[in-house]
Design a protein around this motif. Structure first.
Motif, PDB file in Angstrom:
ATOM      1  N   MET A 100       0.834  -1.208   0.000  1.00 43.60           N
ATOM      2  CA  MET A 100       0.000   0.000   0.000  1.00 43.60           C
ATOM      3  C   MET A 100       0.867   1.256   0.000  1.00 43.60           C
ATOM      4  O   MET A 100       0.578   2.227  -0.701  1.00 43.60           O
ATOM      5  N   PHE A 101       1.929   1.228   0.797  1.00 40.29           N
ATOM      6  CA  PHE A 101       2.832   2.376   0.850  1.00 40.29           C
ATOM      7  C   PHE A 101       3.437   2.642  -0.524  1.00 40.29           C
ATOM      8  O   PHE A 101       3.475   3.781  -0.996  1.00 40.29           O
ATOM      9  N   LEU A 102       3.907   1.566  -1.179  1.00 37.30           N
ATOM     10  CA  LEU A 102       4.543   1.707  -2.489  1.00 37.30           C
ATOM     11  C   LEU A 102       3.559   2.239  -3.528  1.00 37.30           C
ATOM     12  O   LEU A 102       3.874   3.179  -4.273  1.00 37.30           O
ATOM     13  N   LEU A 103       2.358   1.675  -3.595  1.00 31.57           N
ATOM     14  CA  LEU A 103       1.380   2.123  -4.582  1.00 31.57           C
ATOM     15  C   LEU A 103       0.976   3.569  -4.350  1.00 31.57           C
ATOM     16  O   LEU A 103       0.757   4.328  -5.296  1.00 31.57           O
ATOM     17  N   GLY A 104       0.896   3.956  -3.086  1.00 28.07           N
ATOM     18  CA  GLY A 104       0.563   5.340  -2.788  1.00 28.07           C
ATOM     19  C   GLY A 104       1.641   6.312  -3.224  1.00 28.07           C
ATOM     20  O   GLY A 104       1.354   7.464  -3.567  1.00 28.07           O
ATOM     21  N   SER A 108       0.237   5.271 -10.560  1.00 24.88           N
ATOM     22  CA  SER A 108      -0.543   6.279 -11.275  1.00 24.88           C
ATOM     23  C   SER A 108      -1.935   6.357 -10.655  1.00 24.88           C
ATOM     24  O   SER A 108      -2.332   5.511  -9.846  1.00 24.88           O
ATOM     25  N   ALA A 109      -2.688   7.366 -11.034  1.00 26.63           N
ATOM     26  CA  ALA A 109      -4.044   7.511 -10.505  1.00 26.63           C
ATOM     27  C   ALA A 109      -4.892   6.288 -10.836  1.00 26.63           C
ATOM     28  O   ALA A 109      -5.667   5.803  -9.995  1.00 26.63           O
ATOM     29  N   ALA A 110      -4.730   5.767 -12.060  1.00 31.40           N
ATOM     30  CA  ALA A 110      -5.503   4.596 -12.478  1.00 31.40           C
ATOM     31  C   ALA A 110      -5.107   3.365 -11.667  1.00 31.40           C
ATOM     32  O   ALA A 110      -5.962   2.569 -11.259  1.00 31.40           O
ATOM     33  N   ILE A 111      -3.803   3.187 -11.432  1.00 32.12           N
ATOM     34  CA  ILE A 111      -3.337   2.046 -10.643  1.00 32.12           C
ATOM     35  C   ILE A 111      -3.807   2.158  -9.210  1.00 32.12           C
ATOM     36  O   ILE A 111      -4.244   1.170  -8.597  1.00 32.12           O
ATOM     37  N   ARG A 112      -3.747   3.360  -8.648  1.00 33.60           N
ATOM     38  CA  ARG A 112      -4.211   3.527  -7.264  1.00 33.60           C
ATOM     39  C   ARG A 112      -5.691   3.203  -7.137  1.00 33.60           C
ATOM     40  O   ARG A 112      -6.118   2.559  -6.173  1.00 33.60           O
ATOM     41  N   MET A 234       2.257  -1.316 -15.616  1.00 34.17           N
ATOM     42  CA  MET A 234       3.621  -1.168 -15.098  1.00 34.17           C
ATOM     43  C   MET A 234       3.618  -0.085 -14.027  1.00 34.17           C
ATOM     44  O   MET A 234       2.967   0.948 -14.164  1.00 34.17           O
ATOM     45  N   LEU A 235       4.341  -0.339 -12.964  1.00 26.36           N
ATOM     46  CA  LEU A 235       4.450   0.639 -11.887  1.00 26.36           C
ATOM     47  C   LEU A 235       5.631   1.554 -12.204  1.00 26.36           C
ATOM     48  O   LEU A 235       6.780   1.108 -12.239  1.00 26.36           O
ATOM     49  N   GLY A 236       5.338   2.833 -12.472  1.00 27.99           N
ATOM     50  CA  GLY A 236       6.406   3.757 -12.820  1.00 27.99           C
ATOM     51  C   GLY A 236       6.929   3.505 -14.221  1.00 27.99           C
ATOM     52  O   GLY A 236       6.164   3.181 -15.136  1.00 27.99           O
ATOM     53  N   ASN A 237       8.239   3.605 -14.388  1.00 26.44           N
ATOM     54  CA  ASN A 237       8.866   3.487 -15.705  1.00 26.44           C
ATOM     55  C   ASN A 237       9.716   2.232 -15.814  1.00 26.44           C
ATOM     56  O   ASN A 237      10.242   1.714 -14.814  1.00 26.44           O
TER      57      ASN A 237
END
Length: 397
Positions: A100-104, A108-112, A234-237
């Motif tokens: 949860m910490f990492l996703l926050g 991206s807004a869509a992933i969150r 993908m999370l980030g780049n």
């Protein structure tokens, strides 16, 4: 992080503590367990329903999505850790809390919206696929050895490899997958992806029995075969996965320290109560110097662990990555808590190795904690390399 202020955080921690002691602790002998001793899904759902009703579900994340400061989180997570079932009930357990910490931070807004929201609501569990089998010479404490690969395939990424010690994978609804990129320009760099679980391309091959039993879903070994993931998951780049792993790992190490500090406080309470009631050789055990001194040493180690946690939390709250500080804290706290758990067993003698109390479980869990999120020796080795680098820089001509 702005948080809610320490006074409000203490009040929240008190609320969590009352819930864990009064509501959760009576479930510690509940027989609803999975095949590896962890809490079963029915038990998890029942406890989370009670936490939701009590207003202590996911207490470290505020209604607006913001996170408590690390210093505030320390109070709340230690309170949730007073029972081995507390973090699961309050949704502060690993790996969900770290995910949860990492996703926050990175999502991206869509992933969150798609992945973080159900996690915060406690509706699903998650897992983190990073560690790989030693037999394959895969990534363990050294993530640069990662052998799971990913390559671009149109608007998707194709992932293949093997993972192990994927805590909670059995029964999880969300997974974070790390793989080494084979794409030009990012070749060798790591990528992180969000996936819905279960997925037929992620196959659990083995769930080993382990010394610990507080986390649901076991510590799974999985085979990943032609897993197709949409590029927008993908999370980030691409190529920056190791950077994101550090965003997660430093606070996650500290969170482990927070939760297990709570568990050892409770074990110390139980051992103290035992020593003040049990007679031996004509007097209470507490009146025997050998027993009294062990409990006194526990008091010292508990306070030292608390001080280290607060110090590292302040570093992270100040915006420092905290890599060195979290390594120091992980070593100091895990070793101190191991001493505490061991003394509690010793004070209680034969009773301490039975399931009549949670002391023996706390001992097992803390023994595993000395390895999880980096063994003590790996962190010491990393610190020694920093000492060497610092010395060279200070003596450069």
């Amino acid at each position: 992080m702005t948080g809610i202020g320490m006074e409000a955080a203490r009040a929240l921690a008190d609320k969590v503590e009352a819930f864990v002691r009064d509501v959760v602790a009576p479930y510690e002998r509940d027989p609803r367990r999975d095949a590896h001793g962890g809490p079963g899904e029915d038990l998890i759902l029942e406890l989370r329903d009670k936490a939701r009703a009590a207003g202590v579900l996911t207490p470290h994340i505020l209604p607006d999505g913001s996170h408590l400061t690390q210093r505030e989180t320390a109070l709340v997570l230690a309170a949730s850790g007073l029972s081995p079932l507390g973090p699961i009930a309050c949704n502060t357990a690993a790996p969900d809390e770290g995910n949860m910490f990492l996703l926050g931070k990175v999502g991206s807004a869509a992933i969150r919206e798609r992945f973080l929201t159900p996690l915060v609501a406690g509706r699903v569990r998650s897992c983190f696929f990073m560690t790989e089998p030693a037999a394959m010479q895969g990534a363990g404490s050294d993530p640069s050895m990662m052998i799971t690969t990913c390559r671009r395939d149109g608007n998707h990424w194709l992932v293949n490899g093997h993972k192990c010690f994927s805590t909670g994978a059995d029964g999880a609804g969300i997974g974070i997958v790390m793989a080494r990129s084979e794409e030009p320009g990012t070749e060798g760099g790591a990528c992180m992806f969000l996936v819905d679980l279960p997925d037929p391309a992620i196959r659990i091959t083995h769930v080993p029995d382990t010394i610990d039993s507080s986390m649901p879903g076991g510590h799974c070994e999985v085979a990943i075969e032609n897993l197709r993931i949409p590029a927008d998951q993908m999370l980030g780049n691409a190529g920056e996965g190791f950077i994101y792993a550090q965003v997660r790992l430093a606070p996650a190490r500290l969170s482990h320290c927070m939760r297990w500090l709570g568990a050892c406080r409770r074990a110390h309470e139980i051992a103290t109560d035992y020593a003040n009631r049990r007679m031996g050789f004509g007097k209470l055990l507490i009146e025997h110097e050998g027993v009294g001194f062990m409990l006194a040493e526990n008091m010292i180690d508990l306070k030292q662990a608390e001080v280290m946690i607060d110090w590292c939390a302040d570093v992270l709250d100040a915006g420092n990555p905290g890599t060195v500080e979290s390594s120091m804290t992980k070593v100091a706290v895990s070793e101190a808590l191991m001493r505490i758990a061991d003394r509690c067993v010793q004070v209680m003698g034969g009773t301490g190795v039975t399931d009549k109390t949670i002391v023996e479980q706390v001992f097992r869990e803390i023994r595993a904690f000395r390895i999880y999120d980096g063994p003590t020796e790996v962190h010491k080795w990393s610190l020694a390399k920093k000492i060497r680098r610092d010395w060279r820089q200070s003596h450069a001509s």
